[in-house]
Design a protein around this motif. Structure first.
Motif, PDB file in Angstrom:
ATOM      1  N   ALA A 142       4.596 -18.840  -4.083  1.00 43.28           N
ATOM      2  CA  ALA A 142       3.276 -18.392  -4.535  1.00 43.28           C
ATOM      3  C   ALA A 142       3.284 -18.081  -6.029  1.00 43.28           C
ATOM      4  O   ALA A 142       2.310 -18.373  -6.738  1.00 43.28           O
ATOM      5  CB  ALA A 142       2.855 -17.157  -3.737  1.00 43.28           C
ATOM      6  N   GLU A 143       4.368 -17.491  -6.520  1.00 45.79           N
ATOM      7  CA  GLU A 143       4.447 -17.170  -7.947  1.00 45.79           C
ATOM      8  C   GLU A 143       4.509 -18.440  -8.789  1.00 45.79           C
ATOM      9  O   GLU A 143       3.917 -18.515  -9.870  1.00 45.79           O
ATOM     10  CB  GLU A 143       5.684 -16.309  -8.206  1.00 45.79           C
ATOM     11  N   THR A 144       5.196 -19.467  -8.267  1.00 43.80           N
ATOM     12  CA  THR A 144       5.237 -20.754  -8.979  1.00 43.80           C
ATOM     13  C   THR A 144       3.836 -21.336  -9.113  1.00 43.80           C
ATOM     14  O   THR A 144       3.445 -21.822 -10.181  1.00 43.80           O
ATOM     15  CB  THR A 144       6.154 -21.726  -8.224  1.00 43.80           C
ATOM     16  N   GLU A 145       3.068 -21.292  -8.022  1.00 43.52           N
ATOM     17  CA  GLU A 145       1.697 -21.811  -8.065  1.00 43.52           C
ATOM     18  C   GLU A 145       0.821 -20.983  -9.012  1.00 43.52           C
ATOM     19  O   GLU A 145       0.005 -21.537  -9.757  1.00 43.52           O
ATOM     20  CB  GLU A 145       1.107 -21.809  -6.660  1.00 43.52           C
ATOM     21  N   TYR A 146       0.995 -19.665  -9.004  1.00 50.04           N
ATOM     22  CA  TYR A 146       0.179 -18.796  -9.861  1.00 50.04           C
ATOM     23  C   TYR A 146       0.484 -19.044 -11.334  1.00 50.04           C
ATOM     24  O   TYR A 146      -0.437 -19.100 -12.165  1.00 50.04           O
ATOM     25  CB  TYR A 146       0.442 -17.341  -9.497  1.00 50.04           C
ATOM     26  N   VAL A 147       1.760 -19.209 -11.675  1.00 45.08           N
ATOM     27  CA  VAL A 147       2.120 -19.503 -13.061  1.00 45.08           C
ATOM     28  C   VAL A 147       1.525 -20.841 -13.483  1.00 45.08           C
ATOM     29  O   VAL A 147       1.060 -20.998 -14.625  1.00 45.08           O
ATOM     30  CB  VAL A 147       3.653 -19.495 -13.224  1.00 45.08           C
ATOM     31  N   LEU A 148       1.490 -21.813 -12.570  1.00 42.40           N
ATOM     32  CA  LEU A 148       0.866 -23.100 -12.877  1.00 42.40           C
ATOM     33  C   LEU A 148      -0.632 -22.928 -13.141  1.00 42.40           C
ATOM     34  O   LEU A 148      -1.184 -23.536 -14.071  1.00 42.40           O
ATOM     35  CB  LEU A 148       1.099 -24.068 -11.717  1.00 42.40           C
ATOM     36  N   GLN A 149      -1.310 -22.095 -12.349  1.00 38.17           N
ATOM     37  CA  GLN A 149      -2.736 -21.848 -12.559  1.00 38.17           C
ATOM     38  C   GLN A 149      -2.990 -21.194 -13.914  1.00 38.17           C
ATOM     39  O   GLN A 149      -3.924 -21.579 -14.639  1.00 38.17           O
ATOM     40  CB  GLN A 149      -3.279 -20.969 -11.437  1.00 38.17           C
ATOM     41  N   PRO A 277      -3.408  -7.837  -5.304  1.00 42.51           N
ATOM     42  CA  PRO A 277      -3.431  -7.622  -3.847  1.00 42.51           C
ATOM     43  C   PRO A 277      -2.400  -8.456  -3.097  1.00 42.51           C
ATOM     44  O   PRO A 277      -1.878  -8.009  -2.075  1.00 42.51           O
ATOM     45  CB  PRO A 277      -4.868  -8.023  -3.460  1.00 42.51           C
ATOM     46  N   ARG A 278      -2.074  -9.652  -3.601  1.00 43.37           N
ATOM     47  CA  ARG A 278      -1.028 -10.446  -2.943  1.00 43.37           C
ATOM     48  C   ARG A 278       0.329  -9.758  -3.058  1.00 43.37           C
ATOM     49  O   ARG A 278       1.119  -9.772  -2.114  1.00 43.37           O
ATOM     50  CB  ARG A 278      -0.956 -11.839  -3.577  1.00 43.37           C
ATOM     51  N   TYR A 279       0.597  -9.175  -4.213  1.00 45.90           N
ATOM     52  CA  TYR A 279       1.856  -8.428  -4.363  1.00 45.90           C
ATOM     53  C   TYR A 279       1.903  -7.255  -3.384  1.00 45.90           C
ATOM     54  O   TYR A 279       2.963  -6.942  -2.821  1.00 45.90           O
ATOM     55  CB  TYR A 279       1.985  -7.906  -5.795  1.00 45.90           C
ATOM     56  N   ILE A 280       0.756  -6.601  -3.183  1.00 51.77           N
ATOM     57  CA  ILE A 280       0.720  -5.453  -2.266  1.00 51.77           C
ATOM     58  C   ILE A 280       1.058  -5.903  -0.851  1.00 51.77           C
ATOM     59  O   ILE A 280       1.849  -5.262  -0.141  1.00 51.77           O
ATOM     60  CB  ILE A 280      -0.663  -4.784  -2.313  1.00 51.77           C
ATOM     61  N   ILE A 281       0.468  -7.012  -0.417  1.00 52.14           N
ATOM     62  CA  ILE A 281       0.749  -7.511   0.928  1.00 52.14           C
ATOM     63  C   ILE A 281       2.220  -7.904   1.050  1.00 52.14           C
ATOM     64  O   ILE A 281       2.883  -7.625   2.063  1.00 52.14           O
ATOM     65  CB  ILE A 281      -0.172  -8.705   1.242  1.00 52.14           C
ATOM     66  N   THR A 282       2.779  -8.535   0.006  1.00 57.66           N
ATOM     67  CA  THR A 282       4.188  -8.916   0.027  1.00 57.66           C
ATOM     68  C   THR A 282       5.088  -7.688   0.108  1.00 57.66           C
ATOM     69  O   THR A 282       6.058  -7.656   0.883  1.00 57.66           O
ATOM     70  CB  THR A 282       4.529  -9.741  -1.226  1.00 57.66           C
ATOM     71  N   LEU A 283       4.778  -6.658  -0.692  1.00 61.27           N
ATOM     72  CA  LEU A 283       5.579  -5.443  -0.652  1.00 61.27           C
ATOM     73  C   LEU A 283       5.452  -4.747   0.699  1.00 61.27           C
ATOM     74  O   LEU A 283       6.419  -4.170   1.210  1.00 61.27           O
ATOM     75  CB  LEU A 283       5.143  -4.499  -1.777  1.00 61.27           C
ATOM     76  N   HIS A 284       4.260  -4.793   1.273  1.00 62.12           N
ATOM     77  CA  HIS A 284       4.062  -4.194   2.598  1.00 62.12           C
ATOM     78  C   HIS A 284       4.958  -4.885   3.626  1.00 62.12           C
ATOM     79  O   HIS A 284       5.597  -4.226   4.462  1.00 62.12           O
ATOM     80  CB  HIS A 284       2.597  -4.319   2.993  1.00 62.12           C
ATOM     81  N   GLU A 285       5.049  -6.217   3.567  1.00 62.83           N
ATOM     82  CA  GLU A 285       5.904  -6.949   4.496  1.00 62.83           C
ATOM     83  C   GLU A 285       7.380  -6.700   4.201  1.00 62.83           C
ATOM     84  O   GLU A 285       8.195  -6.603   5.120  1.00 62.83           O
ATOM     85  CB  GLU A 285       5.575  -8.441   4.416  1.00 62.83           C
ATOM     86  N   LEU A 286       7.733  -6.599   2.913  1.00 55.74           N
ATOM     87  CA  LEU A 286       9.129  -6.316   2.559  1.00 55.74           C
ATOM     88  C   LEU A 286       9.566  -4.949   3.076  1.00 55.74           C
ATOM     89  O   LEU A 286      10.663  -4.800   3.627  1.00 55.74           O
ATOM     90  CB  LEU A 286       9.301  -6.375   1.041  1.00 55.74           C
ATOM     91  N   LEU A 287       8.703  -3.963   2.910  1.00 52.33           N
ATOM     92  CA  LEU A 287       9.046  -2.621   3.379  1.00 52.33           C
ATOM     93  C   LEU A 287       9.178  -2.574   4.894  1.00 52.33           C
ATOM     94  O   LEU A 287       9.962  -1.786   5.432  1.00 52.33           O
ATOM     95  CB  LEU A 287       7.989  -1.623   2.908  1.00 52.33           C
ATOM     96  N   ALA A 303       6.448   1.009  -6.349  1.00 47.79           N
ATOM     97  CA  ALA A 303       5.732  -0.152  -6.888  1.00 47.79           C
ATOM     98  C   ALA A 303       4.481  -0.441  -6.068  1.00 47.79           C
ATOM     99  O   ALA A 303       3.417  -0.750  -6.624  1.00 47.79           O
ATOM    100  CB  ALA A 303       6.652  -1.373  -6.892  1.00 47.79           C
ATOM    101  N   LYS A 304       4.570  -0.311  -4.756  1.00 53.95           N
ATOM    102  CA  LYS A 304       3.411  -0.571  -3.895  1.00 53.95           C
ATOM    103  C   LYS A 304       2.292   0.431  -4.176  1.00 53.95           C
ATOM    104  O   LYS A 304       1.109   0.060  -4.250  1.00 53.95           O
ATOM    105  CB  LYS A 304       3.840  -0.487  -2.428  1.00 53.95           C
ATOM    106  N   SER A 305       2.630   1.701  -4.353  1.00 52.13           N
ATOM    107  CA  SER A 305       1.591   2.707  -4.616  1.00 52.13           C
ATOM    108  C   SER A 305       0.892   2.443  -5.942  1.00 52.13           C
ATOM    109  O   SER A 305      -0.332   2.581  -6.049  1.00 52.13           O
ATOM    110  CB  SER A 305       2.212   4.104  -4.603  1.00 52.13           C
ATOM    111  N   LYS A 306       1.638   2.067  -6.975  1.00 54.49           N
ATOM    112  CA  LYS A 306       1.026   1.780  -8.274  1.00 54.49           C
ATOM    113  C   LYS A 306       0.122   0.552  -8.210  1.00 54.49           C
ATOM    114  O   LYS A 306      -0.969   0.528  -8.803  1.00 54.49           O
ATOM    115  CB  LYS A 306       2.121   1.574  -9.327  1.00 54.49           C
ATOM    116  N   LEU A 307       0.567  -0.468  -7.492  1.00 54.13           N
ATOM    117  CA  LEU A 307      -0.243  -1.674  -7.382  1.00 54.13           C
ATOM    118  C   LEU A 307      -1.506  -1.422  -6.570  1.00 54.13           C
ATOM    119  O   LEU A 307      -2.550  -2.023  -6.836  1.00 54.13           O
ATOM    120  CB  LEU A 307       0.580  -2.794  -6.738  1.00 54.13           C
ATOM    121  N   GLU A 308      -1.440  -0.541  -5.587  1.00 51.40           N
ATOM    122  CA  GLU A 308      -2.636  -0.230  -4.792  1.00 51.40           C
ATOM    123  C   GLU A 308      -3.695   0.460  -5.624  1.00 51.40           C
ATOM    124  O   GLU A 308      -4.898   0.240  -5.424  1.00 51.40           O
ATOM    125  CB  GLU A 308      -2.246   0.640  -3.593  1.00 51.40           C
TER     126      GLU A 308
END
Length: 1042
Positions: A142-149, A277-287, A303-308
């Motif tokens: 996903a990060e590769t695609e976002y950097v391309l965008q 929000p994508r980072y938040i969902i990823t961190l939620h799954e990682l945790l 990191a999740k709290s700051k991003l929220e």
């Protein structure tokens, strides 16, 4: 000694002067980082030491056992030595025994290690680590695609526009370029660094440590905050710049770049809003897959709290700019362009397909036959309703839109809506016969041209009710605002924005409300957060009612309140209308000039509630400033208290329900039509409250003035209650089907309204229509139910796959998919019920839709695997792909995905011999279909296709469920202070409105029971395991190469 002490003292002084507290803090942080790093290394070493210790213990045990075996063997060998004549020649049997023993020892050792490895693989820890690694791998993709965008945004738009701004004739200024893109380039550099760090972590697999990467990202969030705050202004500047033809032409050239993949600039500008929000969902799954004692857990939680915190603000901004992006997307689809959509205050209401019927031209009927028109594609129009305009377009085969040359762009201030055509209407004779009252008429009187009429035919009664309800509300809003502006400018030099500013409750944040920077369709700031009481207050504010607020409220009210509470508020506003005035009347500006003390409501006037049927349409019937008074000023109409002529003189302005002292006599020398006063009750309320509290005009007694003011406010309150109920009943009928108490309460309120002796004719008709709609079950007999489908599946099958054509299969698949999709009530889309443990009880129809999708996909796979020979299987694949292509032509993208997902199953995908028999054209067709329904980039290709298609259509429901889950995960329903997050409600309402737009457009496909019974026959369906076993029998696995 003294000299030594002085020297030491001087050295200490110099050292203290050179010392710095900040340096000590930095040094302390460096030491803390080293300490944390050493702690991590120590923890890792401890784990490794424990594992090695366990291995050594196992090896020691094995060595002791082997030593014991060696001792036994040595003893046996010593006993056997005397009997051996030649010690150098060993007995062959002993060699065999030793070989077997060696083999057994090796087998036992390998078996033991295999058991250890398998136990770990099956352990919860290993499963959690595998999921954790998979989450990280997906994050890298996903990060590769976002950097391309971001790279496309910068390289294809930002840098070329900077060069264009430096040219001799710049189509855009450098300031505008900076306003549109702001710090996009900095965001790209930041994520390139983050992306490189992620790839470096993957290189060190399986040890994945990510906390330090987010530690790098968190301090840079202020860059995102700056971009988010600028996002709305950025789109506004872009809309203004597009009015320059040179810039618009240049931008289209940039967007035609192959790298953009037909995506617009505003699409790329919105991508950063969804990344956090994508980072938040990823961190939620990682945790969820990170042990509590893991060294990274605290860093990931921080990191999740700051991003929220940043995500909440982003969701609000995305909600506020949704309308601008929607308008720009529609403007881009219109080939000729449409300047009115570049007005950022223009709010999108609804869109859909309607049939344009022939209308009367210069007293002559059109010679085109209606029977052929209803079947021809030429009569189909793509219509778009906004708060100020109504657009009528034709769509080309390529998906582009063309505005009609005449009547393609209608200004609602010049329109009058006639919902029911009378038998005496010429347009009824020309177009109203045989259509079951599905047509409605728009009469247009432009200021610079002759009047004309547009007659449109809706596909169903529900669709007609939705169109006419929204259109009438928009017309009422824009006319009411125009009247209020005229009143205040002519009498007190106070404009509507000044009046809004004078009422702080409409724009100033408070403990129970917070406003957005964006204005709604009534030029009032949108609500971001508010208490339930303030939302109900806005719903019943008699000065205005925004159509976007009303739609959002009715779609989402069950999240934060109940229908009973809403009904109680509407009942209160009707019974006690003066309590609904949110501002104190004495605080309003002093009106120095005279104001109209008497406003009549003619039976033939066009109201937001309904339009009385009539054969002829007069220019004075249109509600505008000129219809009130030719010289744009409001004059006092003299009251004539003539009770003796009460039953005789019935002017067009008079109606039997109008109070006696409110009727007036036409002034001498003036025709009845020129003196008409077609003012809506909402407008009358604005005028009445503006004049409240001041001296009475000449000719009025105090009781008359008081009664007049009370009458106007009661009419405005009745208008508001009927308006809300009309929207509620016509567009949310499911609420009343499932709630008998709500239906009873509405009927009781409407019956009380009908008993009002002062009720106006159009109000009485509107109340009667709503009551009629509630009292009788108005079912569309042509629309099948899910229960009908279940009944069909029980019937015996009489057809086989080979005897059915691809067209028959595609049409019936489309019909079944639409029936299942149409039956989903919109309340199931609230609260993520489909993801809960009791999902079958909370969202039964969504689960039935999912089950139907799986059944159809299993049927396709089973029919492909059924033939025994290769050629028949290849023919079956080609036929199903032909069915999928026809489904695409029918706009059934759910059916396309049902078939392509079946072909991508491992049981079918692995059949290399079968696929070798499939022709190249069919394989190319499959690639094109898969590209359309691909989930890449949040279904970006499917979303673009849906924008360019004419309903009826069956979209893929999973795409919308993903969007709703994304919104639900990103921000809560209520703030910490207990206020309703109304920005989130707007986003949810926008998705639900898009779903309902596709639900309400039916297919004109006849049911064929023989095909339907085949598609629903469960005996033909094989489960996944059976399919794979059959696939292995058809083409066994190849033996591994030596």
């Amino acid at each position: 000694r003294n000299r030594t002490k002085d020297a030491d003292c001087n050295e200490w002084v110099e050292a203290i002067q050179q010392a710095s507290y900040s340096d000590l803090i930095i040094e302390r942080e460096v030491l803390m980082q080293k300490y944390i790093h050493l702690v991590q290394i120590t923890e890792t070493e401890k784990v490794a030491a424990n594992q090695l210790r366990t291995q050594l213990e196992d090896q020691d045990t094995e060595i002791e056992r082997l030593k014991a075996e060696i001792v036994v063997l040595n003893k046996t060998e010593e006993r056997m030595l005397p009997y051996q004549s030649n010690p150098e020649e060993e007995d062959p049997d002993i060699k065999k025994i030793k070989k077997v023993q060696s083999f057994m020892r090796g087998w036992l050792c390998r078996r033991k290690w295999k058991i250890i490895v398998q136990d770990y693989i099956c352990s919860p820890h290993a499963e959690s680590m595998r999921k954790r690694n998979q989450i990280v791998f997906n994050m890298v993709e996903a990060e590769t695609e976002y950097v391309l965008q971001l790279s496309i945004l910068v390289n294809c738009f930002l840098r070329p526009l900077r060069m264009a701004a430096s040219s001799k004739k710049p189509p855009i200024t450098h300031d505008d370029v900076s306003s549109i893109f702001l710090n996009s380039e900095t965001i790209m550099f930041l994520h390139e660094i983050f992306h490189q760090g992620l790839k470096a972590r993957i290189a060190n697999w399986p040890t994945l440590v990510l906390a330090d990467l987010f530690d790098i990202l968190l301090p840079m969030l202020n860059i995102y905050q700056e971009f988010v705050r600028n996002h709305q202004y950025s789109l506004q500047v872009l809309a203004n710049c597009k009015q320059n033809r040179d810039f618009d032409k240049l931008l289209k050239q940039y967007e035609a770049n192959a790298a953009c993949e037909d995506r617009m600039l505003e699409t790329f500008l919105t991508y950063p809003m969804f990344q956090i929000p994508r980072y938040i969902i990823t961190l939620h799954e990682l945790l969820a897959h990170t042990p509590h004692e893991h060294v990274e857990r605290k860093s990931l939680e921080f990191a999740k709290s700051k991003l929220e915190e940043l995500s909440k603000m982003m969701h609000d901004e995305v909600s506020d700019t949704e309308n601008i992006r929607k308008n720009l997307a529609i403007e881009r689809m219109i080939v000729e362009g449409c300047d009115i959509l570049l007005d950022t205050s223009q709010t999108f209401v609804r869109q859909g397909s309607l049939i344009q019927l022939p209308s009367v031209e210069k007293g002559k009927l059109s010679k085109v036959r209606l029977g052929s028109l209803s079947l021809r594609k030429e009569a189909e129009r793509q219509c778009f309703l906004f708060t100020k305009h109504f657009l009528i377009c034709t769509r080309t085969s390529g998906g582009k839109l063309h505005l009609l040359k005449q009547g393609g762009r209608l200004s609602l201030i010049e329109c009058a809506l006639i919902e029911e055509l009378d038998a005496s209407d010429e347009d009824y004779n020309a177009a109203g016969q045989g259509f079951n009252r599905l047509e409605f008429k728009i009469v247009v009187e432009p200021a610079d041209g002759p009047s004309f009429a547009v007659v449109l035919l809706a596909p169903s009664r529900q669709e007609k009710a939705a169109w006419t309800s929204d259109m009438s509300q928009c017309i009422d809003n824009i006319r009411c605002n125009g009247l209020m502006t005229s009143v205040f400018e002519d009498n007190s030099k106070v404009t509507v924005p000044h009046m809004i500013k004078s009422d702080a409750r409409l724009h100033k944040d408070d403990v129970d409300i917070c406003f957005s920077k964006t204005l709604n369709s009534c030029k009032v700031p949108q609500i971001r957060y508010a208490s339930v009481e303030r939302l109900l207050e806005r719903l019943t504010d008699l000065r205005f009612l925004s159509i976007d607020f009303l739609n959002t409220f009715l779609h989402t009210y069950r999240i934060f309140t109940t229908a009973a509470v809403v009904m109680d508020k509407l009942s209160d506003i009707y019974k006690k209308p003066f309590t609904s005035i949110p501002v104190r009347l004495e605080c309003l500006p002093y009106i120095t000039h005279s104001v109209p003390s008497i406003l009549c409501f003619p039976q033939s006037s066009c109201s937001s509630l309904t339009v009385t049927r009539r054969a002829q349409y007069h220019s004075s019937d249109r509600l505008s400033i000129t219809s009130i008074c030719p010289d744009y000023s409001l004059k006092i109409t003299r009251l004539v208290l003539d009770q003796s002529n009460d039953s005789g003189d019935m002017s067009p302005c008079r109606s039997p329900s109008t109070p006696r002292h409110l009727r007036y006599r036409t002034p001498a020398g003036q025709s009845p039509d020129s003196s008409r006063c077609a003012v809506s009750p909402a407008s009358a309320f604005a005028i009445a409250t503006a004049a409240a509290g001041h001296s009475s005009p000449q000719g009025f007694t105090n009781p008359e003035k008081s009664y007049d003011k009370e009458f106007l406010i009661r009419r405005a309150a009745t208008n508001r209650v009927l308006n809300v109920l009309r929207h509620w009943v016509s567009k949310h009928s499911q609420d009343f089907e499932m709630n008998a108490e709500l239906t009873t309460a509405v009927i009781a309120l409407l019956e009380e309204v009908l008993r009002d002796s002062d009720l106006l004719p159009q109000e009485r008709k509107a109340a009667a229509n709503i009551l009629s709609a509630l009292s009788q079950e108005e079912q569309d007999d042509s629309q099948l139910k899910i229960e009908d489908i279940v009944h069909m599946s029980d019937c015996p099958r009489v057809e086989c796959f080979e005897s059915l054509s691809a067209m028959e299969l595609a049409e019936q698949i489309t019909l079944l998919d639409h029936i299942v999709f149409w039956n989903i009530p919109y309340e199931e889309f609230l609260g993520q019920g489909w993801m809960k443990t009791d999902k079958n009880e909370r969202t039964p129809y969504i689960m039935k839709t999912s089950q139907h999708f799986n059944n159809m996909s299993n049927l396709v796979a089973s029919q492909i695997m059924a033939p025994a020979d290769v050629s028949s299987r290849a023919t079956s694949i080609e036929k199903w792909l032909a069915v999928a292509d026809i489904c695409r032509c029918l706009n059934n993208y759910n059916g396309v995905l049902e078939i392509t997902s079946a072909l991508n199953r491992s049981a079918i995908y692995r059949l290399k011999k079968t696929w070798a028999k499939v022709c190249k054209q069919t394989k190319a067709l499959m690639d094109r279909l898969q590209k359309i329904v691909s989930s890449e980039g949040r279904f970006k290709n499917l979303r673009e296709t849906l924008k360019n298609c004419n309903p009826p259509c069956v979209p893929y429901l999973g795409m919308y469920l993903t969007d709703l889950a994304f919104i639900e995960e990103g921000t809560p329903n209520f703030t910490e202070e207990g206020l309703v997050n109304f920005s989130k409600m707007r986003m949810i309402s926008h998705i639900i409105r898009e779903i309902r737009q596709f639900q309400q457009a039916p297919y004109r496909i006849d049911l064929q029971p023989k095909v339907t019974q085949f598609l629903l026959d469960k005996t033909l369906v094989m489960d996944e395991d059976t399919l794979y076993e059959l696939s292995l029998k058809i083409e066994p696995r190849l033996p591994p190469a030596n």
